[in-house]
Design an enzyme around this catalytic site. Structure first.
Site, short mmCIF file in Angstrom:
data_model
loop_
_atom_site.label_atom_id
_atom_site.label_comp_id
_atom_site.label_asym_id
_atom_site.label_seq_id
_atom_site.Cartn_x
_atom_site.Cartn_y
_atom_site.Cartn_z
N ASN A 182 -16.70 -10.85 68.81
CA ASN A 182 -15.97 -10.56 70.19
C ASN A 182 -15.08 -11.91 70.35
OD1 ASN A 182 -15.61 -11.37 72.94
ND2 ASN A 182 -17.27 -9.97 73.76
N ASP A 200 -12.99 -12.35 72.95
CA ASP A 200 -12.57 -12.68 74.49
C ASP A 200 -12.20 -14.12 74.65
OD1 ASP A 200 -13.52 -10.05 75.11
OD2 ASP A 200 -15.13 -10.66 75.92
N HIS A 201 -12.88 -15.27 74.02
CA HIS A 201 -12.58 -16.38 74.52
C HIS A 201 -11.35 -16.97 73.76
CE1 HIS A 201 -15.56 -16.10 77.40
NE2 HIS A 201 -16.45 -15.67 76.42
N ARG A 256 -3.41 -21.56 79.66
CA ARG A 256 -1.86 -22.26 79.69
C ARG A 256 -0.88 -21.16 80.02
NH1 ARG A 256 -0.30 -27.30 77.24
NH2 ARG A 256 -1.82 -28.58 78.43
N HIS A 270 -13.88 -7.48 75.64
CA HIS A 270 -14.22 -7.02 77.16
C HIS A 270 -13.02 -7.06 77.93
CE1 HIS A 270 -17.30 -7.75 80.55
NE2 HIS A 270 -16.48 -6.66 80.80
N ARG A 314 -12.27 -7.09 81.37
CA ARG A 314 -12.81 -7.39 82.85
C ARG A 314 -11.68 -6.86 83.92
NH1 ARG A 314 -17.70 -10.81 82.48
NH2 ARG A 314 -17.61 -10.48 84.83
N ARG A 337 -9.61 -11.54 83.28
CA ARG A 337 -9.55 -13.05 83.17
C ARG A 337 -9.43 -13.88 81.75
NH1 ARG A 337 -16.04 -14.08 84.05
NH2 ARG A 337 -15.30 -13.07 85.96
N HIS A 338 -9.65 -12.51 80.65
CA HIS A 338 -9.37 -12.99 79.39
C HIS A 338 -8.51 -12.07 78.85
CE1 HIS A 338 -13.28 -11.28 78.90
NE2 HIS A 338 -14.24 -12.11 79.48
N GLU A 348 -15.54 -3.32 75.49
CA GLU A 348 -16.61 -3.55 76.67
C GLU A 348 -15.93 -3.14 77.90
OE1 GLU A 348 -18.47 -7.37 76.44
OE2 GLU A 348 -19.25 -7.04 74.49
N THR A 397 -20.20 -14.79 82.90
CA THR A 397 -20.37 -13.99 81.70
C THR A 397 -21.17 -12.76 82.22
OG1 THR A 397 -20.86 -13.85 79.41
CG2 THR A 397 -22.28 -15.13 80.71
N THR A 398 -21.57 -11.82 81.17
CA THR A 398 -22.32 -10.64 81.66
C THR A 398 -23.82 -11.18 82.04
OG1 THR A 398 -20.88 -9.44 80.28
CG2 THR A 398 -22.63 -8.20 81.16
N GLU A 413 -27.11 -1.50 73.77
CA GLU A 413 -27.05 -2.94 73.14
C GLU A 413 -28.25 -3.62 73.99
OE1 GLU A 413 -23.31 -4.68 72.25
OE2 GLU A 413 -24.10 -6.51 72.76
N HIS A 465 -25.46 -11.22 72.91
CA HIS A 465 -25.21 -12.51 73.78
C HIS A 465 -25.84 -13.50 73.63
CE1 HIS A 465 -24.22 -13.84 78.08
NE2 HIS A 465 -23.21 -12.65 78.08
N GLY A 466 -25.05 -14.62 73.68
CA GLY A 466 -25.68 -15.72 73.42
C GLY A 466 -25.97 -16.36 72.13
N GLY A 486 -19.67 -13.83 70.06
CA GLY A 486 -18.16 -14.13 70.61
C GLY A 486 -18.32 -15.77 70.78
N HIS A 487 -18.80 -16.08 71.84
CA HIS A 487 -18.78 -17.40 72.72
C HIS A 487 -18.89 -18.39 71.53
CE1 HIS A 487 -19.48 -21.13 74.98
NE2 HIS A 487 -18.63 -20.63 75.73
N1 PXP Z 1 -22.32 -8.09 74.13
C1 PXP Z 1 -22.18 -7.90 75.10
C2 PXP Z 1 -22.38 -6.47 75.84
C3 PXP Z 1 -21.50 -8.67 76.07
O1 PXP Z 1 -21.01 -8.57 77.23
C4 PXP Z 1 -21.00 -10.06 75.44
C5 PXP Z 1 -20.21 -11.13 76.12
O2 PXP Z 1 -19.23 -10.75 76.56
C6 PXP Z 1 -21.70 -10.12 73.97
C7 PXP Z 1 -22.34 -9.15 73.42
C8 PXP Z 1 -20.91 -11.63 73.34
O3 PXP Z 1 -21.82 -12.52 73.93
P1 PXP Z 1 -21.44 -14.10 73.47
O4 PXP Z 1 -19.93 -14.21 73.78
O5 PXP Z 1 -22.38 -14.93 74.29
O6 PXP Z 1 -21.72 -14.17 71.90
#
Ligand code: PXP
Length: 249
Positions: free
Chosen positions: A8, A10-11, A19, A44, A46, A50-51, A71, A101-102, A152, A191-192, A213-214
């Protein structure tokens, strides 16, 4: 079948947007992720942009040759965007503007009638639909009832929990993954997840894909994105091989 890794990005866009301007470019990150062993890219879009931006999705669709998992919230606007782009996959997630976050999974059981036509329209367009849910049998049964081919499982509670609670959360995910298998639904998780938490999830035999992702983007600050992804890939492969009593591929 090899456990797939969706990276992912996004970040990368979060940092760019701090910036304004073009840098760092999430599309460059996506290409690098593919070289480092990602099987897919997750982004994602959104509602508040935002990203990831609409332009990022245009460019990702044109520039990458591994599958894109979009997403999206369950809204008309997002459905139209997904139907216009027809990415490989779309993961429907709950979305609240005030969340960072979600937070939590989609209430499929409580929103069957709203979600069913969306799942159907995306499926008809050749998009593989997944629903981001808590590891809960009721939500899985509802996902099956509305025809979702993939779910998921939200790993956030597992990742955030302390020792004993983490074992309980892991058991919930294992039970839900087995239930998804029995229903004939493909099971993803995410996630996480971090280097420390990925192993037990990767070891669950019928989890087909992890989306991360994060942590990877954060780790990239210290070791580079390529190295962070390769290490995650290796940890996933090792945990899966150990669980199956095999050597990692
Ligand atoms: N899966 C889903 C459905 C998510 O919404 C996210 C966060 O956007 C992730 C996975 C990835 O989570 P993380 O960025 O915490 O790894």
């Amino acid at each position: 079948m090899r456990l797939r890794l969706g990276v992912n990005i996004d970040h990368v866009a979060t940092i760019r947007n701090a910036r304004g301007g073009q840098l760092p470019d999430p599309v460059r990150a996506a290409k690098l992720a593919a070289q480092a062993g990602a099987d897919g890219i997750t982004a994602h879009l959104r509602e508040d942009r935002r990203h990831i931006s609409d332009g990022d999705i245009d460019r990702l669709m044109a520039a990458i040759d591994i599958p894109l998992n979009l997403e999206m919230a369950a809204t008309r606007e997002m459905l139209d965007i997904a139907l216009r782009h027809r990415p490989h996959a779309a993961c429907i997630v709950p979305e609240r503007r005030e969340e960072r976050t979600t937070e939590g999974g989609l209430d499929v059981a409580g929103a069957r009638e709203r979600l069913r036509p969306m799942v159907h329209a995306l499926g008809e367009a050749g998009v593989r639909v997944s629903l981001f849910i808590e590891p809960d049998a009721r939500q899985l049964d509802a996902a099956r009832a509305i025809g979702a081919p993939v779910v998921e499982l939200h790993t956030g509670a597992y990742c955030e929990a302390e020792r004993a609670a983490r074992a309980r959360e892991l058991a919930r995910i294992e039970t839900a993954a087995a239930h998804a298998g029995a229903l004939g639904i493909e099971c993803h998780a995410g996630h996480g997840l971090t280097f420390d938490t990925v192993g037990p999830i990767a070891a669950i035999p019928n989890v087909a894909e992890l989306n991360i992702g994060h942590f990877l983007i954060g780790e990239a600050i210290f070791t580079g994105l390529d190295s962070a992804i390769r290490r995650m890939r290796a940890l996933m492969d090792r945990a899966r091989a150990d669980a199956l009593g095999e050597r990692p591929a």
